[in-house]
Design a protein around this motif. Structure first.
Motif, PDB file in Angstrom:
ATOM      1  N   ILE A  18       0.903  -1.076  -0.269  1.00  0.00           N
ATOM      2  CA  ILE A  18       0.227  -0.036   0.102  1.00  0.00           C
ATOM      3  C   ILE A  18       0.939   1.184   0.041  1.00  0.00           C
ATOM      4  N   ALA A  19       0.820   2.213  -1.063  1.00  0.00           N
ATOM      5  CA  ALA A  19       1.808   3.087  -1.445  1.00  0.00           C
ATOM      6  C   ALA A  19       1.336   4.665  -1.437  1.00  0.00           C
ATOM      7  N   ALA A  20       2.200   5.468  -1.069  1.00  0.00           N
ATOM      8  CA  ALA A  20       1.923   6.781  -1.046  1.00  0.00           C
ATOM      9  C   ALA A  20       3.214   7.334  -2.335  1.00  0.00           C
ATOM     10  N   ILE A  21       2.615   8.125  -2.971  1.00  0.00           N
ATOM     11  CA  ILE A  21       3.483   8.789  -3.885  1.00  0.00           C
ATOM     12  C   ILE A  21       3.568  10.270  -3.704  1.00  0.00           C
ATOM     13  N   GLY A  22       4.815  10.766  -3.727  1.00  0.00           N
ATOM     14  CA  GLY A  22       4.797  12.415  -3.710  1.00  0.00           C
ATOM     15  C   GLY A  22       6.217  12.656  -3.384  1.00  0.00           C
ATOM     16  N   VAL A  23       6.717  13.966  -3.365  1.00  0.00           N
ATOM     17  CA  VAL A  23       8.083  14.451  -2.964  1.00  0.00           C
ATOM     18  C   VAL A  23       8.198  14.601  -1.417  1.00  0.00           C
TER      19      VAL A  23
END
Length: 258
Positions: A18-23
């Motif tokens: 389960i992922a989060a994407i971002g800087v």
């Protein structure tokens, strides 16, 4: 937390995370809203949590003279992510080659084939792919067609204003540190490596640790009461940020803590 550098090493990450994407530069309240959901969701389903982040900032690839300085360095970001309980962090080097990848190719090659993600958390303004053509609507359409869920986390507001890295950056420069702590949702922190100084403080009976803070944005010059985490031990101390004209003929900004 296991840190994976580069897309060539994604096989070291288990599938169906389960992922989060971002800087996630600064890891402020808005970022925390995303990251905490990912960690809790992964624990609930007994899966691993993954954060996909980028370095350097994408605008630096396109126009390096427009790249704002990071709020926190990559090492600082990784340190804070680990403290949040994230299991894996994939660090993608946002170079010119990666910047040319189309939005659909990004989804097919990385989200589906390489990482086999089943659930993704992003902010409502998330953009991806060449020229930032991909948005959350495209990501949702791809998810429905290819079998992964997309969770959009709304922006977080403080006193009616949307929390953002640019806001945090402005308030740090102004020295409004109480406000900074509130919009960060955590105490403002500086992450640095201790480097050897001239030993003047030690000879005077006030030994100091000189810090190399890499790319962290630091507060205005002054003396600050601080809490220190060093070698897994906590201390109280004083941090001086500024010039040392008494000891040096050259103006040299230093960050040193006693």
């Amino acid at each position: 937390m296991k840190v994976i550098s580069g897309l060539n090493n994604v096989k070291r990450i288990p599938p169906h995370t389960i992922a989060a994407i971002g800087v996630f530069d600064g890891i402020h309240r808005g970022h925390l809203a995303i990251l905490k959901k990912v960690v809790l969701r992964a624990k609930y389903f007994k899966r691993k949590s993954l954060v996909i982040t980028f370095t350097p900032r994408h605008c630096g690839v396109i126009k390096s003279n427009l790249m704002p300085r990071f709020l926190i360095s990559l090492k600082h970001r990784l340190f804070l992510l680990e403290r949040l309980g994230v299991d894996y962090c994939l660090v993608i080097n946002f170079d010119r080659k990666f910047a040319r990848i189309s939005a659909l190719e990004f989804v097919e090659r990385f989200i589906i084939e390489a990482l086999q993600l089943k659930e993704i958390y992003v902010g409502k303004d998330f953009r991806f792919g060449s020229a930032r053509h991909g948005d959350i609507n495209l990501l949702k359409k791809c998810g429905k067609r290819r079998g992964f869920k997309v969770r959009i986390v709304p922006s977080v507001k403080y006193k009616g204003k949307t929390v953002s890295s640019s806001w945090v950056r402005r308030e740090i420069k102004r020295g409004n540190l109480k406000l900074v702590n509130r919009i960060l949702g955590r105490p403002l922190s500086i992450y640095g490596r201790v480097v050897k100084g001239k030993g003047t403080g030690k000879r005077l009976g006030f030994p100091t640790a000189n810090l190399d803070t890499e790319r962290d944005i630091i507060p205005p010059n002054g003396v600050y009461a601080v809490r220190i985490l060093y070698a897994n031990k906590r201390y109280k101390g004083l941090l001086n940020i500024g010039l040392r004209p008494t000891f040096s003929a050259r103006d040299h900004l230093t960050e040193e803590v006693h």
